[in-house]
Design an enzyme around this catalytic site. Structure first.
Site: not given
Ligand code: NOJ
Length: 769
Positions: A292
């Site tokens: 993530d």
């Molecule tokens: C953080 C989020 O937890 C995730 O779901 C997302 O895909 C990423 N940021 C990228 O935007």
């Protein structure tokens, strides 16, 4: 062209030419060709170029170390290439970055552009929790294929979806991104979304690479607080939290995103049990894992990694192929290899699936966006129509005392639309819908006005504003088209309520649209209370007190505390975040042009204090129906306000004649169950027929009920259909904490069929060795 020239030729030649054309254009490269091309590239790559592929560059303000070193992400792409770029979504910018990679980097390897296309890119569909409420995987697959087509046309080749985290606690803000609390429904929705995004095989035209997330256990955050640690015993991981991920892997998902939080004290993005033992060893996943955002660097913040080098080492050796936007791999992986802590073979094995994905996606042949085609794809009216149908199929009718709904246009002269979400547009999209490139959105007010036409007067009163007590950091991120409503004083809010009440008094019917603005659900949007906030409860009670017929439409990302409404408001519709066509789809339901058939993908709590609440809990020594044990609480009953699987219709259904193929069967044989469902009302409608089982004894306590089959069917008034379900190994097995493996046990089983998780129609069977 092809059709014009073919007119003069014989049908056989036309057929052959067309077949050859399609074979040449559409033929996906064979796995061996893909692997050999990836290996060719790997042979030519320097260590830094390989690490470039293991890095996703941020398309927004750059990580600290890059600033310190004076490297911009674009320089990094020029020098080493890059696996991917995050959140660059302007097609012109996409082409500019791609030209840097393809023209200016030594090996000309194209970039994958990643964005959160969670429930639509331009045409925003209902949010994933809403789509799960349709219990219609085919519709969900079709919706996500529209999202993929639009995103791909605009240059996005990778979406960070589906999000399949099981959520049993409505305080957690991200419940709206997933399919709710149930592993079986969750697995069906995971499969459908992967097929929608990627097509039957990764690399199909008009499709994108999908990323199932957040691996795994993120929804079990303590106290429902986003990012907080999850403690999930292994049996619960296998039986509840992992099945939707497994379904996505089995459907061929190309990538997996590791989660942020600690799972049993080991951050998921450094968790080798998850990323290696489960994902690679047990499930044979062949794609790549992306962390993530910033999660590799965050291993330091977690107190798990000592420093950047340790974070890179721990994430990489746990199984994270690509570092999302933290720059940690770029800076530290080369030195880990030079120091001999990581081998070049390990690096090659991590890079290969990334290159393979690029080859499969056809990026080497077609790296750029054809800007001239975008508008045609985004403005396809068929997509809007599909989104409208998706709303009709997702909305849940929670209450309809005295058949207040559907409203009859010809009996109504005036309608009051009331509430802070009544004229909302962006707020119907959810925070992720607002990050993509949403086209025009139909508000509920507009949808109602268009539906009733000029003959009925439709007036709007906003009521008090809605805002978060603590603002969201997403408000400050460029690209998010979201903002809170301005804060109001108590007097201003009171005046707004008075105005709304006055409007209700002079109208034939009041439609209240209440819930949560988009910033109140989603990432970093956990709540300690599920109450209708910001004066909405007062507004609702004041309007109901006028004695006018009231319909409550809820726009929100999670169940809210509506016990008062469930007693005093005759009609309640749950719309979740319904997307671009929200206003039209809801108006279709309100006025009976569509018959609601959505069913809850979550148990509806009475209060936040009862979280977590879920139907598939164990029996315990004091089941709720045992004498003297009516509730776990002394102040409220511990059953949910509305059970999992619940939803009403404008017609009614009966369930009869449950038959089990064999009362006693050998383990390994399938159990066939059939049930009759009849539309007992006067209009056509869809029934969502659900099958639940319970294993009465065994090597572990088993849930009181588990969903193991469902079908959504359309029945004309009076029509009866017999539905068939098969209970095979997948449905009957569970992961036993006693033997630490999957088992099907020789025990007695109950089976129920009906319209929700309290279904009464019962049968049973016994499995023997
Ligand atoms: C953080 C989020 O937890 C995730 O779901 C997302 O895909 C990423 N940021 C990228 O935007």
């Amino acid at each position: 062209m092809l059709l014009a020239t073919s007119k003069s030729k014989s049908p056989l030649i036309v057929y052959l030419l067309t077949s050859i054309f399609f074979l040449l254009v559409c033929a996906a490269p064979l796995p061996a060709q893909v692997e050999s091309k990836a290996n060719d590239l790997l042979r030519q790559m320097t260590l830094e170029e390989k690490v470039g592929q293991l890095s996703q560059m941020p398309g927004f303000p750059v990580p600290e170390f890059m600033q310190q070193n004076g490297i911009t992400p674009e320089d990094a792409v020029r020098k080493y290439g890059a696996g991917s770029v995050l959140w660059v979504s302007d097609p012109k910018q996409i082409n500019r970055w791609q030209h840097i990679a393809v023209d200016e980097s030594r090996l000309h390897i194209p970039i994958i552009f990643g964005l959160d296309v969670i429930h639509g890119y331009h045409t925003i569909f209902p949010d994933p929790l809403a789509m799960a409420s349709s219990w219609d995987p085919k519709m969900v697959e079709a919706a996500q294929s529209v999202a993929a087509r639009e995103a791909r046309a605009a240059g996005i080749t990778w979406t960070f979806g589906p999000m399949v985290d099981i959520a049993r606690d409505a305080r957690w803000g991200r419940m709206m991104e997933g399919a709710g609390e149930d592993p079986y429904l969750g697995a069906a929705m995971a499969r459908a979304q992967v097929l929608g995004f990627q097509g039957a095989q990764l690399g199909g035209p008009d499709h994108v690479l999908a990323s199932v997330k957040h691996f795994a256990g993120y929804g079990a955050a303590e106290g429902g607080r986003d990012y907080d640690a999850s403690y999930v015993p292994e049996e619960l991981m296998w039986n509840v939290y992992l099945p939707p991920f497994k379904a996505a892997v089995d459907a061929g998902v190309g990538t997996v995103m590791s989660a942020y939080m600690d799972l049993n004290d080991v951050p998921a993005s450094g968790n080798r049990w998850l990323l290696h033992d489960v994902l690679r060893n047990a499930w044979h996943f062949k794609g790549f894992v992306v962390s993530d955002a910033n999660a590799v660097h965050s291993l330091i913040t977690h107190g798990y990694a000592r420093d950047g080098a340790d974070a890179a080492y721990k994430a990489f050796t746990a199984g994270v192929n690509m570092d999302m936007a933290s720059g940690t791999y770029l800076k530290f992986l080369p030195q880990e290899v030079r120091a001999g802590r990581i081998s070049m073979q390990q690096i090659d094995d991590a890079v290969r699936p990334i290159l393979e994905a690029k080859i499969r996606l056809g990026l080497f042949e077609n790296p750029y966006v054809d800007v001239s085609k975008i508008d045609r794809v985004l403005n396809d009216p068929q997509s809007q129509q599909s989104a409208r149908v998706a709303v009709q199929r997702s909305v849940i009718l929670l209450r309809n005392e005295g058949n207040v709904l559907p409203l009859n246009k010809s009996n109504i002269k005036s309608i009051a639309v009331i509430g802070p979400l009544g004229d909302a547009t962006t707020d119907l999209l959810s925070m992720w819908g607002a990050l993509a490139k949403p086209g025009p959105t139909v508000s509920i007010l507009q949808g109602i006005k268009e539906k009733v036409g000029n003959g009925v007067q439709v007036e709007f009163a906003h009521g008090p504003n809605l805002w978060r007590e603590i603002p969201s950091f997403f408000e400050n991120i460029p690209g998010f088209a979201i903002k809170a409503q301005p804060k109001q004083s108590a007097e201003e809010a009171k005046r707004a309520i008075d105005d709304a009440v006055a409007l209700a008094r002079q109208s034939d019917v009041a439609i209240l649209v209440l819930g949560e603005i988009d910033l109140m659900s989603g990432e970093a949007a956990s709540r300690s209370s599920l109450k209708l906030s910001g004066g909405q409860q007062e507004l609702l009670e004041a309007v109901v007190a006028t004695g006018k017929p009231v319909v409550l439409v809820l726009v929100n990302g999670r169940p809210l505390e509506i016990s008062w409404a469930a007693e005093h408001v005759p009609a309640i519709l749950e719309a979740w975040y319904p997307g671009s066509q929200g206003g039209n789809g809801i108006a279709d339901i309100l006025f009976g042009d569509a018959n609601p058939a959505g069913h809850l993908p979550v148990s509806w709590p009475r209060t936040a204090g009862s979280a977590p609440v879920y139907y598939n809990h164990n029996l315990t020594q004091a089941p709720e129906d045992a004498p003297g044990f009516k509730s776990r609480y002394w102040d409220i009953v511990s059953t949910p306000l509305f059970p999992f699987g619940y939803g009403l219709s404008y017609t009614s259904f009966s369930y009869d004649n449950l038959r089990v193929s064999q009362p006693v069967a050998k383990i390994g044989t399938n159990i066939e169950v059939s049930v009759d469902v009849t539309n007992t009302g006067t209009r056509s409608g869809d029934a969502v027929v659900q099958l639940y089982i319970h294993q009465r004894a065994g090597s572990a306590s088993r849930p009181v009920r588990q969903l193991e089959g469902f079908q959504r069917v359309t029945l004309a008034a009076g029509e009866k259909q017999t539905l068939h379900f098969t209970l095979g190994k997948n449905e009957l097995q569970f992961w036993s904490p006693a033997s630490k493996q999957w088992v099907v046990e020789p025990e007695q089983f109950d089976v129920w069929a009906g319209g929700d998780s309290t279904a009464k129609l019962h049968g049973e069977f016994r499995l023997v060795n």
